[in-house]
Design a protein around this motif. Structure first.
Motif, PDB file in Angstrom:
ATOM      1  N   ALA A  37     -10.481  -0.303   5.096  1.00 37.05           N
ATOM      2  CA  ALA A  37     -10.247  -0.266   3.645  1.00 37.05           C
ATOM      3  C   ALA A  37     -10.797   1.045   3.079  1.00 37.05           C
ATOM      4  O   ALA A  37     -11.820   1.555   3.547  1.00 37.05           O
ATOM      5  CB  ALA A  37     -10.931  -1.452   2.974  1.00 37.05           C
ATOM      6  N   ARG A  47      -4.346   6.560  -6.347  1.00 38.31           N
ATOM      7  CA  ARG A  47      -5.469   5.877  -6.995  1.00 38.31           C
ATOM      8  C   ARG A  47      -6.521   5.441  -5.973  1.00 38.31           C
ATOM      9  O   ARG A  47      -7.605   4.995  -6.334  1.00 38.31           O
ATOM     10  CB  ARG A  47      -4.961   4.668  -7.799  1.00 38.31           C
ATOM     11  N   ARG A 100      -5.023   5.078   9.929  1.00 35.92           N
ATOM     12  CA  ARG A 100      -4.306   4.881   8.668  1.00 35.92           C
ATOM     13  C   ARG A 100      -4.329   6.171   7.872  1.00 35.92           C
ATOM     14  O   ARG A 100      -5.394   6.762   7.667  1.00 35.92           O
ATOM     15  CB  ARG A 100      -5.009   3.776   7.884  1.00 35.92           C
ATOM     16  N   HIS A 138       3.042  -2.669   3.469  1.00 39.67           N
ATOM     17  CA  HIS A 138       3.593  -3.337   2.292  1.00 39.67           C
ATOM     18  C   HIS A 138       4.965  -2.794   1.881  1.00 39.67           C
ATOM     19  O   HIS A 138       5.234  -2.556   0.697  1.00 39.67           O
ATOM     20  CB  HIS A 138       2.605  -3.257   1.115  1.00 39.67           C
ATOM     21  N   PRO A 193      -7.754  -6.209  -2.191  1.00 36.84           N
ATOM     22  CA  PRO A 193      -8.401  -5.263  -3.102  1.00 36.84           C
ATOM     23  C   PRO A 193      -7.535  -4.907  -4.311  1.00 36.84           C
ATOM     24  O   PRO A 193      -6.317  -4.790  -4.189  1.00 36.84           O
ATOM     25  CB  PRO A 193      -8.610  -4.019  -2.224  1.00 36.84           C
TER      26      PRO A 193
HETATM   27  O1  LIG Z   1      -3.066  -1.516  -3.069  1.00 39.52           O
HETATM   28  C1  LIG Z   1      -4.309  -1.483  -2.853  1.00 39.52           C
HETATM   29  O2  LIG Z   1      -5.152  -1.342  -3.741  1.00 39.52           O
HETATM   30  C2  LIG Z   1      -4.762  -1.554  -1.455  1.00 39.52           C
HETATM   31  C3  LIG Z   1      -5.981  -0.943  -1.136  1.00 39.52           C
HETATM   32  C4  LIG Z   1      -6.369  -0.898   0.165  1.00 39.52           C
HETATM   33  C5  LIG Z   1      -7.575  -0.182   0.575  1.00 39.52           C
HETATM   34  O3  LIG Z   1      -8.375   0.136  -0.307  1.00 39.52           O
HETATM   35  O4  LIG Z   1      -7.714   0.070   1.777  1.00 39.52           O
HETATM   36  O5  LIG Z   1      -5.625  -1.474   1.144  1.00 39.52           O
HETATM   37  C6  LIG Z   1      -4.461  -2.114   0.872  1.00 39.52           C
HETATM   38  O6  LIG Z   1      -3.825  -2.612   1.824  1.00 39.52           O
HETATM   39  C7  LIG Z   1      -4.019  -2.158  -0.467  1.00 39.52           C
END
Ligand SMILES: O=C(O)c1cc(C(=O)O)oc(=O)c1
Length: 310
Positions: free
Chosen positions: A82, A136, A130, A187, A267
């Protein structure tokens, strides 16, 4: 599961904590199903959040993740680094190592990562890196730096996970299509589901997958993409209907290159926190046959993350 805390950190204002006490899914997951996109957050007292983070979450520990896995009926997890942990992969790698082989990971690394550090991540269970392009969430990393990392991790048999917004795909196209590994899109590349499914934006995403057989997609996060709901709360069995045609199209068109994950602990949601049991009940709406469900939940993630067992 016990209630979320946030260690010594102060959560971002308006932060929504993960749903405590999710329902039991009605949908029976096929045996050996993998939750192929989830995260751990901290706990902050043990694994501090990164100084460069764009948000401070509530804690979401490996124990809480594994309890959710068992409650929902999944066999395994793919724990994705994350952004609140930056390129400090300790919490994610610790979760993988503690899972008894039931979790693999996706890391975030910088150009300065050493070969030994990559080897250690591999030993922990990491099988991908990743690259994040959502403004953002992260600061910009030069593309030549990312391409250099991609070349190095290819040698380990890893893949690249990319997260971006649909409007940015044209600008990122040349970079994405030059990546030398399997490429997994988070996503569905965040389609705007209020736009027509046959409009240029989503058609470009389908073309991206059609023309590049190394590109896979996670058909996850209806709770993030939905505009009109209804929300996966209060027993709703037909949640996020506006996302269904998009995700179902991807599953039916590319059945061997799709993955699904809860995205727990979700998140940065602003509107509501979904009941993860009801999120699992979303799956048969986008993968309507037993054959599609097995590919999405078992065969595809196993091929990518546990190839030695396939
Ligand atoms: O859309 C998001 O805020 C989000 C954030 C994170 C991350 O902060 O890693 O991971 C996700 O899969 C989606």
């Amino acid at each position: 599961m016990s209630k979320p805390t946030s260690g010594d950190f102060t959560k971002t204002a308006g932060w929504l904590d993960w749903f405590d006490g999710p329902s039991k899914p009605r949908f029976q997951l096929p045996p050996g199903s993998v939750d192929a996109h989830c995260h751990v957050f901290g706990p902050g007292a043990e694994f501090p959040y990164a100084p460069e983070r764009k948000y401070t979450p509530c804690d979401a520990s490996k124990q809480q993740l594994f309890a959710l896995r068992d409650h929902l009926g999944f066999s395994r997890n793919v724990v994705v680094q994350a952004t609140c942990h930056g390129a400090d992969n300790r919490a994610m790698a610790d979760a993988c190592r503690s899972s008894g082989g039931k979790a693999r990971g996706v890391a975030t690394v910088k150009r300065s990562v050493t070969d030994q550090e990559l080897q250690d991540l591999h030993a922990s269970g990491v099988r991908g890196v990743r690259f994040n392009f959502v403004k953002r969430l992260v600061d910009f990393t030069p593309k030549d730096e990312l391409m250099e990392i991609a070349g190095r991790i290819k040698a380990l048999g890893w893949h690249v996970v990319i997260y971006f917004e649909a409007v940015d795909l044209p600008e990122l196209w040349d970079f994405f299509t030059a990546l030398p590994t399997t490429v997994v899109v988070d996503h569905m590349g965040r389609p705007d589901v209020s736009k027509p499914i046959d409009g240029p934006e989503f058609q470009l995403f389908l073309k991206f997958m059609r023309e590049h057989e190394n590109v896979w997609s996670k058909v996850s996060c209806p709770e993030r993409l939905s505009v009109t709901g209804p929300k996966a709360l209060n027993g709703e069995q037909a949640a996020y209907r506006d996302v269904v045609p998009f995700a179902r199209t991807v599953v039916e068109t590319f059945p061997d290159r799709v993955l699904w994950g809860t995205d727990w602990p979700h998140p940065n949601l602003k509107d509501h926190m979904p009941d993860d049991g009801l999120l699992v009940d979303f799956i048969p709406h986008i993968a309507p046959t037993a054959e599609l469900q097995k590919k999405l939940l078992v065969d595809n993630p196993m091929r990518l993350y546990w190839p030695e067992e396939v």
